[in-house]
Structures are given as C-alpha cells and as structure tokens.
Design an enzyme around this catalytic site. Structure first.
Site, PDB file in Angstrom:
ATOM      1  CB  SER A 157      -0.854   0.002   1.281  1.00  0.00           C
ATOM      2  OG  SER A 157      -1.381   1.294   1.533  1.00  0.00           O
ATOM      3  CE1 TYR A 170      -4.496  -1.997   4.997  1.00  0.00           C
ATOM      4  CE2 TYR A 170      -3.276   0.024   4.596  1.00  0.00           C
ATOM      5  CZ  TYR A 170      -3.960  -1.074   4.111  1.00  0.00           C
ATOM      6  OH  TYR A 170      -4.104  -1.255   2.755  1.00  0.00           O
TER       7      TYR A 170
HETATM    8  P1  NAD Z   1     -11.075  -6.275  -0.133  1.00  0.00           P
HETATM    9  O1  NAD Z   1     -11.651  -6.130   1.222  1.00  0.00           O
HETATM   10  O2  NAD Z   1     -11.986  -6.372  -1.290  1.00  0.00           O
HETATM   11  O3  NAD Z   1     -10.080  -7.500  -0.217  1.00  0.00           O
HETATM   12  C1  NAD Z   1      -9.441  -8.085   0.863  1.00  0.00           C
HETATM   13  C2  NAD Z   1      -9.579  -9.579   0.716  1.00  0.00           C
HETATM   14  O4  NAD Z   1      -8.828 -10.236   1.724  1.00  0.00           O
HETATM   15  C3  NAD Z   1     -11.042 -10.032   0.870  1.00  0.00           C
HETATM   16  O5  NAD Z   1     -11.364 -10.889  -0.199  1.00  0.00           O
HETATM   17  C4  NAD Z   1     -11.028 -10.795   2.190  1.00  0.00           C
HETATM   18  O6  NAD Z   1     -11.967 -11.845   2.253  1.00  0.00           O
HETATM   19  C5  NAD Z   1      -9.620 -11.313   2.194  1.00  0.00           C
HETATM   20  N1  NAD Z   1      -9.176 -11.713   3.526  1.00  0.00           N
HETATM   21  C6  NAD Z   1      -9.287 -11.028   4.695  1.00  0.00           C
HETATM   22  N2  NAD Z   1      -8.795 -11.753   5.704  1.00  0.00           N
HETATM   23  C7  NAD Z   1      -8.340 -12.910   5.171  1.00  0.00           C
HETATM   24  C8  NAD Z   1      -7.713 -14.061   5.712  1.00  0.00           C
HETATM   25  N3  NAD Z   1      -7.452 -14.159   7.013  1.00  0.00           N
HETATM   26  N4  NAD Z   1      -7.398 -15.082   4.877  1.00  0.00           N
HETATM   27  C9  NAD Z   1      -7.659 -15.001   3.539  1.00  0.00           C
HETATM   28  N5  NAD Z   1      -8.257 -13.924   2.979  1.00  0.00           N
HETATM   29  C10 NAD Z   1      -8.594 -12.897   3.779  1.00  0.00           C
HETATM   30  O7  NAD Z   1     -10.110  -5.015  -0.302  1.00  0.00           O
HETATM   31  P2  NAD Z   1      -8.978  -4.712  -1.392  1.00  0.00           P
HETATM   32  O8  NAD Z   1      -8.912  -3.251  -1.468  1.00  0.00           O
HETATM   33  O9  NAD Z   1      -9.197  -5.488  -2.602  1.00  0.00           O
HETATM   34  O10 NAD Z   1      -7.659  -5.191  -0.634  1.00  0.00           O
HETATM   35  C11 NAD Z   1      -6.723  -6.097  -1.206  1.00  0.00           C
HETATM   36  C12 NAD Z   1      -5.327  -5.706  -0.767  1.00  0.00           C
HETATM   37  O11 NAD Z   1      -4.991  -4.429  -1.323  1.00  0.00           O
HETATM   38  C13 NAD Z   1      -5.136  -5.573   0.747  1.00  0.00           C
HETATM   39  O12 NAD Z   1      -3.902  -6.122   1.122  1.00  0.00           O
HETATM   40  C14 NAD Z   1      -5.138  -4.067   0.950  1.00  0.00           C
HETATM   41  O13 NAD Z   1      -4.397  -3.692   2.086  1.00  0.00           O
HETATM   42  C15 NAD Z   1      -4.461  -3.615  -0.330  1.00  0.00           C
HETATM   43  N6  NAD Z   1      -4.694  -2.203  -0.646  1.00  0.00           N
HETATM   44  C16 NAD Z   1      -5.938  -1.743  -0.988  1.00  0.00           C
HETATM   45  C17 NAD Z   1      -6.104  -0.398  -1.278  1.00  0.00           C
HETATM   46  C18 NAD Z   1      -7.422   0.185  -1.688  1.00  0.00           C
HETATM   47  O14 NAD Z   1      -7.531   1.418  -1.798  1.00  0.00           O
HETATM   48  N7  NAD Z   1      -8.449  -0.611  -1.933  1.00  0.00           N
HETATM   49  C19 NAD Z   1      -5.023   0.471  -1.206  1.00  0.00           C
HETATM   50  C20 NAD Z   1      -3.773  -0.027  -0.840  1.00  0.00           C
HETATM   51  C21 NAD Z   1      -3.616  -1.373  -0.569  1.00  0.00           C
END
Ligand code: NAD
Length: 272
Positions: A157, A170
């Site tokens: 991130s 986080y």
């Molecule tokens: P999201 O909530 O759609 O995806 C997160 C996924 O992780 C979900 O499918 C959830 O079920 C899964 N998950 C949670 N706990 C888990 C576990 N213990 N075991 C297996 N799976 C698990 O959100 P996203 O935005 O798609 O996030 C994906 C990644 O991207 C994350 O690591 C997040 O930190 C990172 N990220 C997202 C953003 C953003 O703006 N959306 C920005 C920077 C980083």
C-alpha cells in the site's frame, strides 16, 4: 474479458483474498495471461467460485479453482500450497494480497485488533512467501515457461511509506512488508527468485467503501490524488500480470507504486 495473451501460459499462480476487489482483478488478469489460478478466499465461497469459473471459461491455456484458507493460519497455508501443487503440479507465482483494516486511534487500539491486522497483513504474507519459496527451490527451474525460478508479488500500500494516523496497525503491517520483500530478494535472487511489491493508492473496493460511496469524502480524497481519479482494481491487475511476466524480468526487490501520484504528496503543491 478481453482477448487472452499468453505471457503466463504453463504457469500456476496463487492469489490470496481473490474473491473481491483487487485480488479478484489480479486473479482475472493473471488468468487472462494463460496461467492456472488458485483463487483463495476466506469466507465468500460463492464469489470465489464465480471468479474461478469466469477465469476457466475464458482461459485458453489454463484453469482456475477456488480454495478456502485463512492466510494467518500456518497449517491452512501449508495445506493450500500442497493442494495447489497436487492439483496443478507446482506453483510459479504467488500473490499474497489478502488484507484487512481495523481502525482506532492508537491510544484506544485493543491489542487484539493490532494483532489481528499484523496476523493477516504481514504474517499471512510471510507464510505464503515461505511456502512459495520452498516450492520454487524444491521444483527447480522451468526455463520453458519463465526465466525466473519463481515470482512473489506482495500487495502492499502507499502506507508502506505514508504514515497513517488512526491506522497504525495497518501502516505498520505494510511498512513491515518492505523489509520482508527486500530481505527475500536479497536472499533468493541468486537462485533467480523475483520478489517485489505493488503499492496501490486509493482503489475502489469494499475495503474503503465508506470513502468512495459518500460524494463529500470522495471529493476530499481527490485532494490526495494528483491524477484526480480513484483507482479501479484493473489498474492493479494489469500491473500484476506484467510484473509476473518475463517482460519485467530484471525488476527485483522493489515496490511499484500504482497511486495516481499520491506518493508525490500533493498537499505540498501550493507550499513551495
Ligand atoms: P477487499 O476487502 O476487497 O479484499 C481483501 C480480501 O482479503 C477479501 O477478499 C477478504 O476476504 C480477504 N481476507 C481477509 N482476511 C483474510 C484471511 N485471514 N485469509 C484469507 N483472505 C482474507 O479489499 P482490497 O482493497 O481489494 O484489498 C486487497 C489488498 O490491497 C489488501 O492487502 C489491501 O491492504 C491492499 N490495498 C488496498 C487499497 C485500496 O484502496 N483498496 C489500497 C492499498 C492497498
């Protein structure tokens, strides 16, 4: 889906947290390139099955299966890799993407909420990377499909470099990923393992729904994004597919920021 390329044909990829948001887009993009995909999910079996079905339907060279596993649990991660190897023969690409937020001002943050985020976001990525490297070393090179022994792409991130008040658990988990990723590169690059991270900025997914679903907070978010649009999951999917391919072979031990310029600190624009 667009017409498939085949930059990843003959390879197998595990994408964690693949049932929603960025993980789903990454799984689709990797599948479009012809790889087999293990779509890991934590609780939403239906979405994971749908995504795996969609990938299999359009994949000219590979297949996809959903797989339930809590990435913070060692025995479950070990089992997921074993099953993936039994099913597809090996694992060539690992994309630990699963992540959560549990937001509190630091003085109100219960230890269990600190620990929960570290367990999923950092320990989960360690466990997946460790199993991937064990498999890469066991299996040896496959020059017919890739110049690298194996590829790991951590989903980080912008908060691996931007401090985040109210989200210290986080930010600490993502900051920790930098040293995990670079230490892996330093140790295993001589064996031709590539380990990198993608650092998304603000991407429209369920994790930040309360921000983009409210017009006022969305407008405020644009103050942080020089490019003046929120990212979409496909912005990350396309970079992941390229970073997994030999087109990026000489990239190792680094983070690719995909953030519309967020890490250029637009708050300083008028303060020169
Ligand atoms: P999201 O909530 O759609 O995806 C997160 C996924 O992780 C979900 O499918 C959830 O079920 C899964 N998950 C949670 N706990 C888990 C576990 N213990 N075991 C297996 N799976 C698990 O959100 P996203 O935005 O798609 O996030 C994906 C990644 O991207 C994350 O690591 C997040 O930190 C990172 N990220 C997202 C953003 C953003 O703006 N959306 C920005 C920077 C980083």
């Amino acid at each position: 889906m667009q017409k498939p390329n085949t930059r990843l044909a003959g390879q197998t990829c595990i994408v964690t947290g693949g049932s929603s948001g960025i993980g789903a887009a990454v799984a689709m993009a990797i599948g479009q390139e012809g790889a087999n995909v293990v779509v890991n999910y934590h609780s939403d079996a239906e979405s994971a099955e749908q995504i795996a079905h969609e990938i299999s339907k359009h994949n000219l060279c590979g297949d996809a299966i959903p797989f339930k596993c809590d990435v913070s649990k060692e025995d479950q991660v070990v089992d997921m890799f074993q099953k993936a190897i039994n099913h597809f023969g090996t694992v060539d690409i690992c994309i630990p993407n699963a992540g959560i937020q549990r937001d509190f001002p630091l003085h109100e943050m219960p230890l269990k909420e600190w620990q929960f985020v570290i367990d999923v976001n950092l320990t989960g990525q360690f466990l997946c990377a460790r199993e991937a490297i064990r498999e890469f070393l066991r299996r040896g090179p496959r020059p017919d499909v890739s110049a690298s022994l194996g590829k790991i792409i951590h989903m980080s991130s912008v908060h691996e470099v931007i401090p985040w008040a109210g989200h210290a658990n986080y930010a600490a988990s993502k900051g920790g990923l930098v040293m995990l990723m670079q230490s892996i590169c330093q140790q295993y690059a001589p064996q031709k393992v590539r380990c990198n991270s993608i650092a998304p900025g603000a991407i429209k997914t369920p994790i930040n729904q309360e921000v983009w679903s409210d017009p006022e907070s969305l407008e405020k978010l644009y103050d942080l994004i020089p490019y003046k649009r929120i990212g979409i999951p496909d912005d990350i999917g396309s970079v992941a597919a390229w970073l997994a391919s030999d087109e990026s072979e000489y990239i190792n031990g680094t983070t690719i920021f995909v953030d519309g310029g967020m890490t250029c600190y637009p708050g300083f624009t008028e303060n020169g």
